[in-house]
Motif scaffolding. Structure first.
Motif, short mmCIF file in Angstrom:
data_model
loop_
_atom_site.label_atom_id
_atom_site.label_comp_id
_atom_site.label_asym_id
_atom_site.label_seq_id
_atom_site.Cartn_x
_atom_site.Cartn_y
_atom_site.Cartn_z
N ARG B 125 -24.84 -20.91 4.46
CA ARG B 125 -23.49 -20.42 4.67
C ARG B 125 -23.52 -19.09 5.43
O ARG B 125 -22.83 -18.90 6.42
N LEU B 128 -24.73 -19.32 9.12
CA LEU B 128 -23.73 -19.90 10.00
C LEU B 128 -22.60 -18.90 10.29
O LEU B 128 -22.13 -18.79 11.41
N LYS B 157 -30.89 -21.90 11.31
CA LYS B 157 -29.50 -22.03 11.79
C LYS B 157 -29.25 -23.45 12.30
O LYS B 157 -28.22 -24.05 11.99
N TYR B 158 -30.19 -23.98 13.04
CA TYR B 158 -30.03 -25.32 13.59
C TYR B 158 -29.91 -26.35 12.46
O TYR B 158 -29.03 -27.21 12.45
N LYS B 161 -26.62 -25.95 10.54
CA LYS B 161 -25.48 -26.44 11.31
C LYS B 161 -25.43 -27.96 11.23
O LYS B 161 -24.36 -28.56 11.05
N LEU B 164 -24.05 -29.03 7.93
CA LEU B 164 -22.60 -28.86 7.87
C LEU B 164 -21.89 -29.94 8.68
O LEU B 164 -20.92 -30.55 8.22
N ASP B 165 -22.41 -30.21 9.88
CA ASP B 165 -21.83 -31.26 10.72
C ASP B 165 -21.75 -32.57 9.96
O ASP B 165 -20.73 -33.25 9.97
#
Lengths: 289, 179
Positions: B125, B128, B157-158, B161, B164-165
């Motif tokens: 969290r 991001l 981070k990748y 992400k 989350l996607d």
């Protein structure tokens, strides 16, 4: 979507794509509904992350109770209409009202209606290097008021020590606005029955004590209110507050130990302060009361 | 602390500076809104929003300070409040139009994203938010989050992400946004 595509999309969405690449990308976008959908999706995600972050930061700001008194110490000179360089020193306890010294000044004209339940006491400061400020003091310790209210005193907290170096944690002279709050449960008074709460008004932080059987002190602290769970019948607690350039810090003193109170809406155990310098600072602060 | 120091520390993602600024200029900003037919509550919202704009600009190091921070914040507040007043005026004259519905739709979707953010772990969290909202550099992120190096931050981070996607996609398909 691989890393390159993701980076490309992100560059596009953040407007950081070079103009030539942008043209190619938009041409591609026009001919591909799939890509359009992906762009919209990614834009949602990034916006959503932003909203989440904003909500988080705003909650952090909401937890700060901005009070007129607070600005004085920090901002006396910036706000021209206020007493310049004033140091507001607040000593608060199970509060009833404030003793305004003759040189105190009410900021009423500048105070917008607000849910803030704190008033201020200003001690004029001759200049920042001043060590001795006018001292007004009322006895703190003795108390047999049936409403369980303790008295308050005010005292300058700008000391030699704090002027040596700037440490956001300490009360630096330029922002030496320190308030404390303390609460006593007088030893000679009958202790409140289990389950009763002590509520106090007119204070920067409201404290509610919930008597617990557990020896370990726990707390919740949000929206300017501190809920203390613990047994303070044998030994009263004290709340110390340091307002400095770094923001407002709340500490709890109980049984020879200091604990830091941080905003939280979950019930958490207190964490003891281990920083020697900070402990010293807090001790000075506490003794000065 | 000078304005420059404050901006520099925000550039490193120091949230204490946000709190510092908030209390420092609270009275000044709130007064502006309140003396222009706003309530204290509205004033607070506007001021917080202005600080968000400032924060984002400064944390992503896109801020070139040509005036004092107070002046800058003041003008953001003024603009935001002017917009708010115009919006109020419009609303008293017009009925809710199509634009409004679209906004509602978007708000629903963003709510889903935020719910999914909640499901992520702290590290994900934060990373991001620091990257996508604060615009911190990978270097600053790895410092702030005590990662071994920038590459760790990038990989994290990748992955976060992606996570989350996936979460959002799952929820989107169960609702009807993509019909």
């Amino acid at each position: 979507m691989n890393l390159d595509q993701q980076n490309q999309l992100e560059a596009y969405l953040s407007g950081q794509m070079p103009p030539e690449e942008m043209k190619t990308f938009e041409a591609m976008l026009n001919s591909s509904p799939e890509l359009q959908q992906e762009v919209r999706f990614q834009s949602d995600i990034i916006k959503g992350i932003g909203q989440y972050r904003k909500a988080q930061l705003k909650a952090r700001l909401d937890a700060i109770q901005v009070t007129p008194g607070y600005w004085f110490g920090l901002q006396g000179s910036t706000l021209g209409q206020l007493a310049t360089g004033a140091v507001a020193v607040l000593m608060i306890s199970a509060g009833a009202y404030w003793y305004f010294g003759t040189e105190s000044e009410s900021p009423a004209e500048n105070v917008a209606p607000q849910k803030v339940d704190q008033e201020i006491v200003i001690v004029p400061e001759n200049d920042q290097s001043t060590e001795e400020l006018p001292v007004e003091e009322t006895p703190v310790k003795e108390n047999n008021d049936e409403s369980k209210k303790t008295r308050r005193s005010e005292k300058p907290v700008v000391t030699d020590k704090t002027q040596k170096s700037f440490d956001p944690k300490t009360n630096a002279p330029t922002s030496g606005d320190v308030s404390d709050e303390e609460d006593f449960t007088p030893d000679n008074l009958p202790t409140p029955e289990e389950g009763t709460t002590v509520r106090k008004a007119n204070e920067p932080i409201e404290v509610e004590v919930i008597n617990g059987r557990n020896a370990k002190i726990k707390y919740k602290y949000y929206a300017g209110k501190l809920y203390l769970y613990g047994d303070f019948t044998a030994e009263p607690y004290e709340i110390l507050e340091i307002n400095s350039a770094a923001g407002r810090r709340i500490y709890l003193y109980h049984l020879n130990a200091y604990y830091e109170i941080t905003p939280t809406d979950k019930l958490v155990g207190v964490v003891e302060v281990s920083d020697a310098q900070l402990i010293q600072e807090l001790t000075v602060l506490r003794k000065e009361k | 602390m000078t304005d420059r120091e404050i901006v520099e520390r925000i550039g490193q993602g120091d949230e204490k500076m946000l709190e510092f600024l908030y209390t420092k200029y609270y009275r000044m900003m709130v007064k502006m809104v309140c003396s222009n037919s706003g309530t204290e509550e509205e004033a607070k919202d506007i001021y917080q929003e202005a600080l968000m704009v400032f924060w984002q600009k400064a944390s992503s190091r896109n801020l070139v300070l040509t005036s004092k921070i107070s002046t800058y914040l003041y003008s953001i507040c003024q603009n935001l409040w002017r917009k708010e007043l115009e919006k109020k005026k419009r609303h008293s004259h017009e009925e809710v139009d199509g634009e409004e519905f679209q906004q509602h739709d978007e708000a629903e979707r963003l709510k889903i994203v935020m719910e999914c953010m909640n499901e992520l772990g702290d590290v994900c969290r934060n990373i991001l938010m620091y990257y996508y909202f604060d615009g911190l550099s990978m270097g600053d992120i790895s410092k702030k989050m005590n990662f071994a190096n920038t590459d760790t931050a990038k990989t994290k981070k990748y992955k976060c992400k992606k996570k989350l996607d996936l979460l959002v996609k799952k929820k989107y398909t169960t609702s009807d946004f993509f019909d």
